[in-house]
Design a protein around this motif. Structure first.
Motif, short mmCIF file in Angstrom:
data_model
loop_
_atom_site.label_atom_id
_atom_site.label_comp_id
_atom_site.label_asym_id
_atom_site.label_seq_id
_atom_site.Cartn_x
_atom_site.Cartn_y
_atom_site.Cartn_z
N MET A 1 15.76 2.77 34.72
CA MET A 1 15.84 4.05 35.37
C MET A 1 15.07 3.96 36.69
O MET A 1 13.96 3.46 36.74
CB MET A 1 15.25 5.13 34.46
N ALA A 2 15.70 4.46 37.75
CA ALA A 2 15.06 4.45 39.06
C ALA A 2 13.83 5.35 39.05
O ALA A 2 13.81 6.40 38.40
CB ALA A 2 16.04 4.91 40.13
N SER A 3 12.82 4.94 39.80
CA SER A 3 11.56 5.68 39.80
C SER A 3 11.70 7.08 40.40
O SER A 3 10.93 7.98 40.06
CB SER A 3 10.49 4.90 40.56
N ASP A 4 12.68 7.31 41.27
CA ASP A 4 12.83 8.63 41.86
C ASP A 4 13.93 9.47 41.20
O ASP A 4 14.26 10.55 41.68
CB ASP A 4 13.04 8.54 43.37
N ALA A 5 14.48 8.99 40.09
CA ALA A 5 15.43 9.81 39.32
C ALA A 5 14.64 10.92 38.64
O ALA A 5 13.50 10.74 38.25
CB ALA A 5 16.14 8.96 38.28
N VAL A 6 15.26 12.09 38.53
CA VAL A 6 14.60 13.23 37.90
C VAL A 6 15.28 13.46 36.55
O VAL A 6 16.50 13.64 36.48
CB VAL A 6 14.73 14.50 38.78
N ILE A 7 14.48 13.45 35.50
CA ILE A 7 14.98 13.64 34.14
C ILE A 7 14.34 14.89 33.57
O ILE A 7 13.12 14.97 33.45
CB ILE A 7 14.63 12.42 33.25
N SER B 1 17.37 12.90 26.56
CA SER B 1 17.25 11.58 25.92
C SER B 1 18.14 10.59 26.64
O SER B 1 19.31 10.88 26.92
CB SER B 1 17.73 11.66 24.46
N VAL B 2 17.58 9.42 26.93
CA VAL B 2 18.33 8.34 27.57
C VAL B 2 18.26 7.13 26.64
O VAL B 2 17.19 6.62 26.34
CB VAL B 2 17.74 7.99 28.95
N TRP B 3 19.44 6.69 26.17
CA TRP B 3 19.51 5.62 25.19
C TRP B 3 19.49 4.24 25.84
O TRP B 3 19.63 4.09 27.04
CB TRP B 3 20.73 5.80 24.29
N HIS B 4 19.36 3.25 25.00
CA HIS B 4 19.24 1.85 25.37
C HIS B 4 20.34 1.40 26.34
O HIS B 4 21.50 1.78 26.18
CB HIS B 4 19.28 1.00 24.09
N LEU B 5 19.96 0.62 27.33
CA LEU B 5 20.86 0.01 28.31
C LEU B 5 21.53 0.99 29.27
O LEU B 5 22.38 0.59 30.07
CB LEU B 5 21.94 -0.86 27.64
N ALA B 6 21.18 2.27 29.20
CA ALA B 6 21.71 3.22 30.19
C ALA B 6 21.03 2.94 31.52
O ALA B 6 19.87 2.54 31.58
CB ALA B 6 21.45 4.65 29.75
N GLN B 7 21.78 3.16 32.60
CA GLN B 7 21.24 2.96 33.94
C GLN B 7 21.34 4.27 34.71
O GLN B 7 22.43 4.82 34.88
CB GLN B 7 22.02 1.86 34.67
N ILE B 8 20.18 4.75 35.16
CA ILE B 8 20.13 5.99 35.93
C ILE B 8 19.58 5.62 37.30
O ILE B 8 18.45 5.19 37.43
CB ILE B 8 19.26 7.04 35.24
N ARG B 9 20.42 5.78 38.33
CA ARG B 9 20.12 5.27 39.66
C ARG B 9 19.29 6.23 40.50
O ARG B 9 19.03 7.36 40.11
CB ARG B 9 21.43 4.95 40.38
N GLU B 10 18.95 5.75 41.68
CA GLU B 10 18.08 6.45 42.62
C GLU B 10 18.60 7.86 42.93
O GLU B 10 19.77 8.05 43.18
CB GLU B 10 17.98 5.67 43.95
N GLY B 11 17.68 8.80 42.90
CA GLY B 11 18.00 10.16 43.30
C GLY B 11 18.87 10.94 42.33
O GLY B 11 19.22 12.09 42.61
N HIS C 1 19.76 13.31 39.31
CA HIS C 1 19.02 14.45 38.78
C HIS C 1 19.71 14.93 37.51
O HIS C 1 20.84 15.41 37.56
CB HIS C 1 18.98 15.58 39.81
N LEU C 2 19.03 14.76 36.37
CA LEU C 2 19.56 15.21 35.08
C LEU C 2 18.77 16.42 34.62
O LEU C 2 17.54 16.41 34.66
CB LEU C 2 19.45 14.10 34.03
N GLY C 3 19.47 17.45 34.19
CA GLY C 3 18.83 18.69 33.74
C GLY C 3 18.14 18.55 32.40
O GLY C 3 17.96 17.46 31.87
N HIS C 4 17.79 19.69 31.85
CA HIS C 4 17.08 19.77 30.57
C HIS C 4 18.05 19.58 29.41
O HIS C 4 19.20 19.99 29.47
CB HIS C 4 16.40 21.13 30.42
N GLY C 5 17.56 18.95 28.33
CA GLY C 5 18.30 18.88 27.08
C GLY C 5 19.56 18.04 27.10
O GLY C 5 20.45 18.25 26.29
N CYS C 6 19.65 17.09 28.00
CA CYS C 6 20.83 16.23 28.08
C CYS C 6 20.69 15.02 27.17
O CYS C 6 19.58 14.66 26.76
CB CYS C 6 21.04 15.72 29.51
N VAL C 7 21.82 14.38 26.86
CA VAL C 7 21.83 13.12 26.13
C VAL C 7 22.68 12.15 26.93
O VAL C 7 23.83 12.44 27.26
CB VAL C 7 22.42 13.28 24.72
N VAL C 8 22.09 10.98 27.25
CA VAL C 8 22.80 9.92 27.95
C VAL C 8 22.89 8.74 26.99
O VAL C 8 21.88 8.19 26.57
CB VAL C 8 22.08 9.51 29.25
#
Length: 188
Positions: free
Chosen positions: A1-7, A12-22, A24-31
């Protein structure tokens, strides 16, 4: 997960998911496992992005959106690996376009949305469909290319026509009115 991504809280972010720079994921999401969320992608609250889904920038997902397993939201209208002169394309050689998905819509497993398109609120894209044009609110679309075959309500259940361009949701009893190829909820 990128350091500037907003979670958001409770996401919840599961194994091997990639969340890139910038991103923005809201509250209560599942990736889900192996999902990809591109740079700057905006995801609303309470969204589900299932395993191996690919959400390319600049996609925008409203609250309550469901993205099924292995769904692809594209971002290049005229994809090429190289420029006309044969040189390898870089990020500066094209302009990404996004897929917009409105509140409560669902995209079925292995469906592809070819940008730029908008999926309307509470619409359902069937598994394996290829969306190449905008989908109206509450539409149920299937096939390649995707075409409307019915309407769905907030519960995702196909609506039942009751006559006079009126439709009823068998799960919630909400009523809808069809006019000019669009569906709106009937006001009580």
């Amino acid at each position: 997960m990128a350091s500037d991504a907003v979670i958001g809280d409770g996401t919840s972010v599961w194994h091997l998911a990639q969340i890139r720079e910038g991103a923005h994921l809201g509250h209560g999401c599942v990736v889900g496992r192996g999902a990809y969320i591109g740079p700057g992608v905006a995801v609303g609250d309470n969204c589900k992005i299932q395993n191996y889904a690919l959400v390319y920038e600049p996609a925008s997902l409203a609250d309550g959106v469901f993205i099924g397993p292995a769904v692809v939201l594209t971002n290049d209208t005229y994809p090429r690996a190289v420029n006309p002169d044969g040189s390898l394309k870089s990020a500066h050689d094209w302009e990404p376009v996004g897929v917009t998905i409105k509140q409560g819509a669902s995209i079925g497993a292995r469906a592809t949305c070819v940008a730029p398109v908008t999926i309307g609120a509470w619409a359902t894209v069937a598994a394996g469909a290829v969306v190449v044009k905008d989908v109206p609110d509450h539409a149920l679309v299937v096939g390649v290319p995707a075409r409307r075959v019915g309407w769905v309500g907030h519960a995702g259940v196909p609506l039942v026509e009751v006559g006079d361009d009126r439709w009823r949701c068998p799960a919630t009893d909400r009523m809808y009115i069809e006019a000019d190829g669009l569906l709106t909820e009937e006001q009580q």
